[in-house]
Scaffold this active site. Structure first.
Site, PDB file in Angstrom:
ATOM      1  N   CYS A  71      34.343  38.635  38.953  1.00 17.90           N
ATOM      2  CA  CYS A  71      35.266  37.803  38.957  1.00 17.90           C
ATOM      3  C   CYS A  71      36.796  38.680  38.446  1.00 17.90           C
ATOM      4  O   CYS A  71      37.516  38.103  39.750  1.00 17.90           O
ATOM      5  CB  CYS A  71      35.195  36.775  37.412  1.00 17.90           C
ATOM      6  SG  CYS A  71      35.380  37.771  35.781  1.00 17.90           S
ATOM      7  N   HIS A 110      36.338  35.158  31.991  1.00 19.79           N
ATOM      8  CA  HIS A 110      35.998  34.745  33.364  1.00 19.79           C
ATOM      9  C   HIS A 110      37.200  34.607  34.485  1.00 19.79           C
ATOM     10  O   HIS A 110      38.805  33.347  33.230  1.00 19.79           O
ATOM     11  CB  HIS A 110      35.375  33.484  32.937  1.00 19.79           C
ATOM     12  CG  HIS A 110      35.735  33.275  34.846  1.00 19.79           C
ATOM     13  ND1 HIS A 110      34.708  34.166  36.073  1.00 19.79           N
ATOM     14  CD2 HIS A 110      35.549  31.983  35.358  1.00 19.79           C
ATOM     15  CE1 HIS A 110      34.872  33.342  36.819  1.00 19.79           C
ATOM     16  NE2 HIS A 110      35.505  32.351  36.701  1.00 19.79           N
ATOM     17  N   ASP A 125      38.620  30.460  42.452  1.00 18.58           N
ATOM     18  CA  ASP A 125      37.961  30.725  41.866  1.00 18.58           C
ATOM     19  C   ASP A 125      36.773  31.562  42.510  1.00 18.58           C
ATOM     20  O   ASP A 125      35.567  30.323  43.162  1.00 18.58           O
ATOM     21  CB  ASP A 125      37.164  29.831  40.493  1.00 18.58           C
ATOM     22  CG  ASP A 125      36.164  30.528  39.530  1.00 18.58           C
ATOM     23  OD1 ASP A 125      36.239  32.314  40.520  1.00 18.58           O
ATOM     24  OD2 ASP A 125      35.737  30.437  38.790  1.00 18.58           O
TER      25      ASP A 125
END
Length: 274
Positions: A71, A110, A125
């Protein structure tokens, strides 16, 4: 001086065709193209290689060397691309709850993005692995929103927000977060924890994921899975090291790193539980 992203090289890498504009249609199209072209993978932590959050290093790895990442790399690259196009974008940080109880205590590991465009706030995302968001979500409460695959929604208690996906008729939480802009050091700490902490699952098993227009591909150690919307998942156990590498290269489009440890790490991966 910050590293200037090669926007054209990035757009070619994800197969984006057309003139990118700072609008909702482009945001959604970029996110969907990104997750199809640049897979989620944790080969560097598995091999004990340092994961750099420097944009030049991320660009070299994910764009030029046709690798994937997790991420902090994925959304770091996506944020740089959106800014280069002219989007108003800031980074957020979340606590992962996927496959955990709703009240689980988890670290902030994250990264996700808040994008202000066309008078509204959106969440993007491209770095959540097996449940990567195809498109973007309007920052509104309790409204099922279509994506390239499953519907997603956002819920909030007024302070914390949760991102949820509708999986087999059940709303499941991916992570919880606040709308406060994250500082760069937050990502440095989260990245260090994720890639070096002795019990981090990124250090002890192989995780690869790719989200295409009609299906999700996943590889967890030796189990290769294809999840097609509305159909039963197809699972296959990979046997030898050569088969694992072939699937990583052919199904996920990853150029494997030249590491003398790679074969040994892949050979040591456990079989799926019976």
């Amino acid at each position: 001086m910050s590293h200037p992203l090669d926007l054209e090289g990035y757009l070619q890498r994800i197969g984006f065709v057309g003139e990118p504009r700072a609008d909702v249609a482009t945001l959604r199209a970029l996110a969907t193209a990104h997750i199809a072209a640049i897979p989620f993978e944790n080969l560097d932590p598995l091999l004990g290689t340092t994961v750099s959050l420097d944009l030049a290093a991320i660009e070299t790895k994910l764009v030029k060397n046709h690798r994937g990442g997790y991420c902090f790399e994925q959304n770091g690259l996506f944020q740089a691309a959106l800014k280069a196009i002219g989007f108003d974008v800031t980074g957020l940080i979340a606590r992962v709850l996927w496959n955990q109880p709703e009240d689980a205590e988890s670290a902030q590991t994250h990264m996700l993005l808040r994008v202000k465009v066309e008078g509204e706030s959106w969440l993007a995302d491209v770095g959540f692995g097996s449940m990567a968001l195809g498109g973007a979500l309007r920052l509104v409460v309790d409204e099922a929103q279509p994506t390239s695959l499953e519907p997603f929604r956002l819920i909030t208690d007024g302070t914390q927000w949760r991102t949820q996906a509708l999986v087999r008729d059940e709303w499941r939480t991916l992570y919880r977060f606040r709308l406060q802009t994250a500082e760069a050091i937050d990502y440095v700490v989260g990245n260090h924890f994720t890639s070096t902490y002795p019990s981090s699952h990124f250090r002890h098993g192989l995780i690869v994921a790719r989200t295409l227009a009609d299906r999700r591909l996943g590889l967890r150690n030796r189990e290769f899975v294809v999840h097609t919307l509305g159909q039963d998942s197809e699972r296959r156990t990979l046997q030898g090291t050569d088969e694992i590498k072939r699937v990583i290269e052919e199904q996920f489009g990853i150029r494997l790193p030249a590491s003398p440890l790679l074969d040994a790490k892949l050979a040591a991966l456990p079989m799926p539980d019976a």
